[in-house]
Motif scaffolding. Sequence first.
Motif, PDB file in Angstrom:
ATOM      1  N   ARG A 137       8.856  -7.447  19.684  1.00  0.00           N
ATOM      2  CA  ARG A 137       9.928  -6.868  20.493  1.00  0.00           C
ATOM      3  C   ARG A 137       9.476  -5.586  21.176  1.00  0.00           C
ATOM      4  O   ARG A 137       9.640  -5.414  22.382  1.00  0.00           O
ATOM      5  CB  ARG A 137      11.155  -6.589  19.616  1.00  0.00           C
ATOM      6  CG  ARG A 137      11.748  -7.810  18.942  1.00  0.00           C
ATOM      7  CD  ARG A 137      12.943  -7.425  18.079  1.00  0.00           C
ATOM      8  NE  ARG A 137      12.638  -6.351  17.157  1.00  0.00           N
ATOM      9  CZ  ARG A 137      12.057  -6.506  15.977  1.00  0.00           C
ATOM     10  NH1 ARG A 137      11.718  -7.727  15.569  1.00  0.00           N
ATOM     11  NH2 ARG A 137      11.802  -5.465  15.184  1.00  0.00           N
ATOM     12  N   LEU A 149      15.782  -4.146  20.037  1.00  0.00           N
ATOM     13  CA  LEU A 149      15.028  -3.069  19.420  1.00  0.00           C
ATOM     14  C   LEU A 149      15.812  -2.392  18.301  1.00  0.00           C
ATOM     15  O   LEU A 149      17.024  -2.199  18.406  1.00  0.00           O
ATOM     16  CB  LEU A 149      14.657  -2.018  20.474  1.00  0.00           C
ATOM     17  CG  LEU A 149      13.798  -2.479  21.654  1.00  0.00           C
ATOM     18  CD1 LEU A 149      13.639  -1.339  22.654  1.00  0.00           C
ATOM     19  CD2 LEU A 149      12.438  -2.960  21.167  1.00  0.00           C
ATOM     20  N   ARG A 171      14.455  -2.570  28.586  1.00  0.00           N
ATOM     21  CA  ARG A 171      14.919  -3.516  27.572  1.00  0.00           C
ATOM     22  C   ARG A 171      15.844  -4.564  28.189  1.00  0.00           C
ATOM     23  O   ARG A 171      15.760  -5.762  27.864  1.00  0.00           O
ATOM     24  CB  ARG A 171      15.654  -2.757  26.459  1.00  0.00           C
ATOM     25  CG  ARG A 171      15.922  -3.580  25.202  1.00  0.00           C
ATOM     26  CD  ARG A 171      17.052  -3.019  24.381  1.00  0.00           C
ATOM     27  NE  ARG A 171      18.323  -3.119  25.099  1.00  0.00           N
ATOM     28  CZ  ARG A 171      19.019  -4.243  25.202  1.00  0.00           C
ATOM     29  NH1 ARG A 171      18.587  -5.365  24.648  1.00  0.00           N
ATOM     30  NH2 ARG A 171      20.153  -4.256  25.864  1.00  0.00           N
ATOM     31  N   ARG A 217       6.837  -6.112  23.990  1.00  0.00           N
ATOM     32  CA  ARG A 217       7.378  -6.610  25.263  1.00  0.00           C
ATOM     33  C   ARG A 217       7.957  -5.466  26.098  1.00  0.00           C
ATOM     34  O   ARG A 217       7.689  -5.366  27.294  1.00  0.00           O
ATOM     35  CB  ARG A 217       8.473  -7.649  25.000  1.00  0.00           C
ATOM     36  CG  ARG A 217       7.986  -9.002  24.479  1.00  0.00           C
ATOM     37  CD  ARG A 217       9.176  -9.848  24.084  1.00  0.00           C
ATOM     38  NE  ARG A 217       8.796 -11.068  23.388  1.00  0.00           N
ATOM     39  CZ  ARG A 217       8.693 -12.262  23.964  1.00  0.00           C
ATOM     40  NH1 ARG A 217       8.933 -12.373  25.258  1.00  0.00           N
ATOM     41  NH2 ARG A 217       8.349 -13.319  23.261  1.00  0.00           N
ATOM     42  N   ALA A 220      14.624 -11.239  22.045  1.00  0.00           N
ATOM     43  CA  ALA A 220      13.267 -10.769  22.319  1.00  0.00           C
ATOM     44  C   ALA A 220      13.226  -9.270  22.606  1.00  0.00           C
ATOM     45  O   ALA A 220      12.148  -8.674  22.589  1.00  0.00           O
ATOM     46  CB  ALA A 220      12.672 -11.529  23.499  1.00  0.00           C
ATOM     47  N   ALA A 221      14.390  -8.679  22.881  1.00  0.00           N
ATOM     48  CA  ALA A 221      14.436  -7.261  23.227  1.00  0.00           C
ATOM     49  C   ALA A 221      15.381  -6.485  22.329  1.00  0.00           C
ATOM     50  O   ALA A 221      15.807  -5.385  22.672  1.00  0.00           O
ATOM     51  CB  ALA A 221      14.851  -7.100  24.684  1.00  0.00           C
TER      52      ALA A 221
END
Length: 445
Positions: free
Chosen positions: A32, A127, A113, A35, A124-125
């Motif tokens: 994460r 955080l 993000r 990316r 996937a983002a």
Amino acid sequence: MSAAPTSRLLADWLDWLEAQRPQQQIELGLDRIRRVKDELGIAFACPVILVGGTNGKGSTCAFLESILLQAGYRVGLHTSPHLVRFNERARVNGEQAADEALVEHFEAVEAARERVAARDGEAAAALTYFEFTGLAIMRLFQHAKLDAAIFEIGLGGRLDAMNVLDADCSIVTSIDIDHADWLGDTREKIGLEKAHIFRTGRPAICSDPVPPESLIDYAREIDADLRLFARDFNYAGQRGATDWQQWSWGGRSGKVAGLAYPALRGANQLLNASGALAALEALRPVLPVSNQDIRTGFATVELPGRFQVLPGKPTVVLDVAHNPHAAAALADNLDHMAFHPYTHAVFGCMRDKDIPGVLRRLKDRVDHWHLATLPSERSAAAEDIAALLRAEGFPEDKEHSITVHATPAAAWVAARGGAGEGDRILVFGSFLTVGGVMDLASRSR
């Protein structure tokens, strides 16, 4: 995630982040953060130093920062967690980052993000608090025209968010049992996790006197430039009745003699200082420092909450020791202090720590315990800590007591009210314990 704040106030952003992903939440992994880091284009033109380990990370970072500042370099230092203000986590040239600067980079991280989430999916983002704030601090440092950037590894090594950075030099300070649920329940398992901050062909410092074989094997496997305490660097000194009087350090390329004891208290600080000097020796081609820079850096270094003794009476000691290894060092440091009729302890800790191991090392040095429940879902209840203390055989009589409190502040008020002028108050455990008392303690001196 809910919509980010439109406010330019740091407090609003921190409240929003806490609501999305509480800062005590742990979710290891680099996919994460990598990316979003790539989306932000974060890269450094200056040397990057990673500092990991069970204990001694903060001190080692502080030594590096202080010496490099004395040498005239522009230095960024990221540490975690903070004691009182979030801004403690990001220092540029020795000063905490301003609220406005942090918010600017929070906004940039959230925009990146969102782009990653739109492209690759929200998961996937997603955080964590530590990942989000860590990226913002990386970006702040990237734009600060630094000569050196120092990053403290938060929890482990291999999957810690800061390990997404490509370090020019990595330091593992010590290895002991902590965060066992995440890192393993032996020094060999934990050593391997922490060794993953080492990089191929680059200096890899380990200042633990007895490094796990797993760490040594991994460094050899990746062909890192491994530098071990007692093999590649060491210290020697003369100890007086209560403390070290003078010491010297030797490394691969030379020796620095006539060093005064560092301004940070505690016998273990010579080990941390030695690791910092080993890193600076390895980085000498790009970050040369003089012996006088080293001497002045050690003399002027500051690090709140690490065996910090406040001026005035009663004596107040602040220490973020929250695992058995750190508690043993704290016990040794207390033994080298002057006599105090009674010691009153304010203690609170997360329930995933080895609390019995901590109490075992300090119970004979404390007369009156004031136990606090911390403002965190991970906190051990004060009543549960009291039960553990009794199970360890701590007596309750005219000279010894155990009391429980709803907050560290309440525990501090009780300890302060019960302590005589010649007594000692020890505030230790989680950063939330020490941070929750620090302001009150300073204002009551």
